[in-house]
Scaffold this motif. Structure first.
Motif, PDB file in Angstrom:
ATOM      1  N   ARG A  50       4.951  -0.100   5.398  1.00 55.22           N
ATOM      2  CA  ARG A  50       3.752  -0.020   4.564  1.00 55.22           C
ATOM      3  C   ARG A  50       2.516  -0.493   5.326  1.00 55.22           C
ATOM      4  O   ARG A  50       1.444   0.093   5.199  1.00 55.22           O
ATOM      5  CB  ARG A  50       3.924  -0.844   3.283  1.00 55.22           C
ATOM      6  CG  ARG A  50       4.825  -0.188   2.284  1.00 55.22           C
ATOM      7  CD  ARG A  50       4.108   1.041   1.687  1.00 55.22           C
ATOM      8  NE  ARG A  50       5.012   1.885   0.958  1.00 55.22           N
ATOM      9  CZ  ARG A  50       5.183   1.857  -0.351  1.00 55.22           C
ATOM     10  NH1 ARG A  50       4.525   0.995  -1.078  1.00 55.22           N
ATOM     11  NH2 ARG A  50       6.024   2.697  -0.920  1.00 55.22           N
ATOM     12  N   MET A  53       1.500   2.223   7.677  1.00 56.85           N
ATOM     13  CA  MET A  53       0.834   3.291   6.919  1.00 56.85           C
ATOM     14  C   MET A  53      -0.599   2.886   6.568  1.00 56.85           C
ATOM     15  O   MET A  53      -1.522   3.707   6.672  1.00 56.85           O
ATOM     16  CB  MET A  53       1.625   3.618   5.655  1.00 56.85           C
ATOM     17  CG  MET A  53       2.929   4.353   5.932  1.00 56.85           C
ATOM     18  SD  MET A  53       3.883   4.649   4.428  1.00 56.85           S
ATOM     19  CE  MET A  53       2.850   5.819   3.567  1.00 56.85           C
ATOM     20  N   SER A  54      -0.785   1.640   6.170  1.00 59.09           N
ATOM     21  CA  SER A  54      -2.123   1.151   5.850  1.00 59.09           C
ATOM     22  C   SER A  54      -3.013   1.179   7.086  1.00 59.09           C
ATOM     23  O   SER A  54      -4.168   1.627   7.020  1.00 59.09           O
ATOM     24  CB  SER A  54      -2.036  -0.274   5.297  1.00 59.09           C
ATOM     25  OG  SER A  54      -3.308  -0.812   5.096  1.00 59.09           O
ATOM     26  N   ARG A  58      -2.974   5.786   5.714  1.00 57.97           N
ATOM     27  CA  ARG A  58      -2.100   6.679   4.950  1.00 57.97           C
ATOM     28  C   ARG A  58      -1.517   5.981   3.727  1.00 57.97           C
ATOM     29  O   ARG A  58      -0.635   6.505   3.068  1.00 57.97           O
ATOM     30  CB  ARG A  58      -0.964   7.202   5.837  1.00 57.97           C
ATOM     31  CG  ARG A  58      -1.417   7.930   7.080  1.00 57.97           C
ATOM     32  CD  ARG A  58      -2.188   9.168   6.794  1.00 57.97           C
ATOM     33  NE  ARG A  58      -1.294  10.206   6.269  1.00 57.97           N
ATOM     34  CZ  ARG A  58      -1.691  11.364   5.797  1.00 57.97           C
ATOM     35  NH1 ARG A  58      -2.965  11.656   5.766  1.00 57.97           N
ATOM     36  NH2 ARG A  58      -0.821  12.241   5.346  1.00 57.97           N
ATOM     37  N   TRP A  59      -1.993   4.773   3.451  1.00 54.84           N
ATOM     38  CA  TRP A  59      -1.554   4.014   2.284  1.00 54.84           C
ATOM     39  C   TRP A  59      -2.775   3.308   1.713  1.00 54.84           C
ATOM     40  O   TRP A  59      -3.554   2.725   2.467  1.00 54.84           O
ATOM     41  CB  TRP A  59      -0.484   3.000   2.687  1.00 54.84           C
ATOM     42  CG  TRP A  59       0.129   2.293   1.525  1.00 54.84           C
ATOM     43  CD1 TRP A  59      -0.098   0.998   1.149  1.00 54.84           C
ATOM     44  CD2 TRP A  59       1.036   2.822   0.570  1.00 54.84           C
ATOM     45  NE1 TRP A  59       0.617   0.694   0.031  1.00 54.84           N
ATOM     46  CE2 TRP A  59       1.328   1.807  -0.351  1.00 54.84           C
ATOM     47  CE3 TRP A  59       1.636   4.075   0.401  1.00 54.84           C
ATOM     48  CZ2 TRP A  59       2.194   1.992  -1.432  1.00 54.84           C
ATOM     49  CZ3 TRP A  59       2.499   4.264  -0.659  1.00 54.84           C
ATOM     50  CH2 TRP A  59       2.772   3.225  -1.558  1.00 54.84           C
ATOM     51  N   LYS A  61      -4.226   0.685   0.823  1.00 53.48           N
ATOM     52  CA  LYS A  61      -4.341  -0.767   0.867  1.00 53.48           C
ATOM     53  C   LYS A  61      -5.209  -1.094   2.060  1.00 53.48           C
ATOM     54  O   LYS A  61      -5.108  -0.448   3.100  1.00 53.48           O
ATOM     55  CB  LYS A  61      -2.951  -1.397   1.022  1.00 53.48           C
ATOM     56  CG  LYS A  61      -2.965  -2.903   1.089  1.00 53.48           C
ATOM     57  CD  LYS A  61      -1.540  -3.447   1.242  1.00 53.48           C
ATOM     58  CE  LYS A  61      -1.608  -4.951   1.256  1.00 53.48           C
ATOM     59  NZ  LYS A  61      -1.050  -5.548   2.418  1.00 53.48           N
ATOM     60  N   ASN A  63      -6.305  -2.405   5.363  1.00 48.89           N
ATOM     61  CA  ASN A  63      -5.546  -2.712   6.571  1.00 48.89           C
ATOM     62  C   ASN A  63      -5.733  -4.175   6.948  1.00 48.89           C
ATOM     63  O   ASN A  63      -6.831  -4.685   6.964  1.00 48.89           O
ATOM     64  CB  ASN A  63      -6.009  -1.808   7.720  1.00 48.89           C
ATOM     65  CG  ASN A  63      -5.266  -2.097   9.005  1.00 48.89           C
ATOM     66  OD1 ASN A  63      -4.111  -2.489   8.991  1.00 48.89           O
ATOM     67  ND2 ASN A  63      -5.927  -1.897  10.123  1.00 48.89           N
TER      68      ASN A  63
END
Length: 107
Positions: A50, A53-54, A58-59, A61, A63
């Motif tokens: 996750r 991804m951040s 791509r997420w 949230k 970073n």
């Protein structure tokens, strides 16, 4: 201490895990099993995913490099602990893995 001294990192990792075992005994009356340690590792491995991804946006949230760095270090710590609890020398395991991949892909 050199940050590249794996023996010292392993020693400190196992000392920290021992302190967590003391807390587990104090709070729950028993130490976590190897299976519980493995589940904790898998949870943290998912969090690395996750956080990556951040980082790659791509997420949804914000970073946090510090959070990703912490989780990467924690995952290595868990692997050291799991190897020790399984009777496996983590240094030998990594060496064998690297050597087998080198033979397969480089030599």
């Amino acid at each position: 201490m050199s940050k590249h001294n794996l023996d010292e990192i392993i020693r400190r990792s196992l000392e920290i895990r021992g302190k967590y075992h003391e807390l587990e005994l104090q709070h729950h009356g028993s130490e976590w099993t190897v299976e519980e340690d493995a589940l904790a590792y898998l949870t943290d491995a998912g969090l690395v995913g996750r956080n990556i991804m951040s980082q790659q946006q791509r997420w949804p949230k914000e970073n946090s490099r510090n959070e990703l760095e912490h989780k990467l270090g924690e995952n290595i710590w868990w692997l050291i602990v799991l190897a020790d609890r399984s009777g496996i020398d983590i240094k030998d395991a990594v060496q064998k893995f690297i050597s087998s991949k080198e033979q397969l892909l480089i030599n």
